[in-house]
Design an enzyme around this catalytic site. Structure first.
Site, mmCIF file in Angstrom:
data_model
loop_
_atom_site.group_PDB
_atom_site.id
_atom_site.type_symbol
_atom_site.label_atom_id
_atom_site.label_comp_id
_atom_site.label_asym_id
_atom_site.label_seq_id
_atom_site.Cartn_x
_atom_site.Cartn_y
_atom_site.Cartn_z
ATOM 1 N N GLY A 131 -55.453 -39.295 -36.083
ATOM 2 C CA GLY A 131 -55.074 -40.348 -37.025
ATOM 3 C C GLY A 131 -56.255 -41.215 -37.434
ATOM 4 N N GLN A 132 -55.937 -42.300 -38.129
ATOM 5 C CA GLN A 132 -57.000 -43.157 -38.694
ATOM 6 C C GLN A 132 -57.909 -43.713 -37.600
ATOM 7 O OE1 GLN A 132 -56.043 -47.041 -40.148
ATOM 8 N NE2 GLN A 132 -57.801 -47.125 -41.511
ATOM 9 N N LYS A 159 -43.923 -53.697 -32.852
ATOM 10 C CA LYS A 159 -45.182 -54.212 -32.289
ATOM 11 C C LYS A 159 -44.914 -55.362 -31.306
ATOM 12 C CE LYS A 159 -48.080 -51.328 -33.899
ATOM 13 N NZ LYS A 159 -48.689 -50.383 -32.947
ATOM 14 N N TYR A 172 -41.873 -52.250 -38.454
ATOM 15 C CA TYR A 172 -43.195 -52.110 -37.841
ATOM 16 C C TYR A 172 -43.473 -53.307 -36.930
ATOM 17 C CZ TYR A 172 -48.294 -51.502 -37.653
ATOM 18 O OH TYR A 172 -49.600 -51.338 -37.243
ATOM 19 N N GLY A 199 -52.558 -39.224 -30.478
ATOM 20 C CA GLY A 199 -52.751 -39.585 -31.897
ATOM 21 C C GLY A 199 -54.222 -39.481 -32.277
ATOM 22 N N ILE A 237 -50.239 -33.836 -32.564
ATOM 23 C CA ILE A 237 -48.948 -33.170 -32.784
ATOM 24 C C ILE A 237 -49.137 -32.011 -33.764
ATOM 25 C CG2 ILE A 237 -47.293 -35.013 -32.258
ATOM 26 C CD1 ILE A 237 -47.327 -35.572 -35.353
#
Ligand code: SER
Length: 317
Positions: free
Chosen positions: A11-12, A147, A143, A8, A35
């Site tokens: 990403g951010q 988590k 979400y 990832g 990806i």
């Protein structure tokens, strides 16, 4: 931590963490996993190796781990909270089948693993203020469900197989490099972009809704410090509360007005994100992180706002 795979990496969090790790460990020692459709660009592309990897593909992860002699995996592939409500099955698949693939590779190959948890792992029954390290975790969002399961599965692999899993519960993260994609706390990033560009900001979160927030440099420091902490001092593993500031939209508006007096904002509350925000803590108690591995943030609302506005002005003129 000598050789790292960041899954990832575009990403951010990944886009900045990969660069910080490359500066620290050497570009060649940090593999940027991404990806298709989210290819690295610019400095991220040029400063070190990059490999296509789907977090659910254990064979591919194992291949990269062997080829680059990876000792630490940062698992940053995830759907954020509002997107996960729209695509709950995909969120489960990426967050949990992905985690399982990584943990299995880590067990076989002896890697340490960091998979972030979040303020999203808490729910409406959790104490809102001074949210303790060990407390009720009954989130209602997909979400949050993923988590909590991430924390439990990561602890399970440590206790059962001695896989060196460690992590933190991130607050809403604010940065000026890569925009977040579809989280509940995104408003606190987007507001700065609107303010600097001279646009009116339409706030999707109601006035008075407090949430834990953090500036990205502090979050990156936490992600690295926890993996470098002395393991004999860690009583907890997955995941540590970390906190630096808590605010609601009106406080953020007032702070931005100190720097940009012509800033305008109005509300159009999004019921999905508001319901999620209402169930999250106002301010976590991070004393365990402070005691067990020396966590200490550097930024508050004022210093973050100054830095965000300066950085975005350089970019947008
Ligand atoms: N920033 C995330 C979100 O809003 C929370 O971890 O989804």
């Amino acid at each position: 931590m000598k050789s790292v795979l960041v899954i990832g990496s575009t990403g951010q969090i990944g886009s900045e963490l990969t660069m910080v790790l490359r500066r620290k460990l050497g570009g060649a020692n940090v593999v940027a996993g991404y990806i298709q459709g989210a290819e690295p660009k610019g400095e991220l592309l040029e400063s070190g190796p990059h490999e296509i990897v789907d977090v659910r593909d254990a064979a591919r992860i194992a291949e990269i781990v062997s080829n680059y002699k990876i000792d630490t995996i940062y698992n940053l592939a995830a759907l954020l909270s509002a997107v996960a409500e729209r695509k709950p099955l995909m969120a489960w698949d990426i967050q949990l089948n992905g985690l399982l693939a990584i943990l299995e590779v880590a067990r076989e190959k002896g890697c340490a693993v960091f998979t972030p948890s979040s303020i999203g792992s808490f729910g409406p029954e959790t104490p809102r203020k001074g949210t303790p390290q060990d407390t009720i975790q009954r989130p209602r969002s997909m979400y949050g469900v993923t988590k909590v399961a991430t924390e439990l599965l990561s602890d399970y692999y440590f206790n059962k197989f001695r896989v060196d899993t460690r992590s933190v519960r991130f607050p809403g993260l604010i940065s000026n490099v890569t925009l977040p994609g579809g989280g509940t706390t995104d408003y606190a990033v987007e507001i700065y972009y609107a303010a600097v560009k001279g646009e009116e900001f339409v706030c999707p979160i109601a006035a008075g809704t407090f949430m834990d927030m953090m500036y990205m440099p502090d979050a990156l420091k936490a992600a690295i410090d926890i993996m470098e902490a002395d393991p004999s001092k860690l009583k907890h593993r997955n995941s540590f509360n970390i906190a630096s500031m808590s605010f609601e939209p009106e406080m953020l508006r007032a702070k931005i007005l100190e720097y940009i007096p012509e800033f305008k904002m109005r509300y159009e509350v999004d019921p999905v994100r508001q319901a999620i925000a209402d169930s999250w803590p106002d301010m976590m108690d991070d004393s365990c992180a402070r005691e067990e591995w020396g966590w200490k943030p550097s930024y508050d609302l004022d210093s973050m706002t100054r830095d965000m506005i300066e950085s975005l002005r350089k970019r947008f003129g």
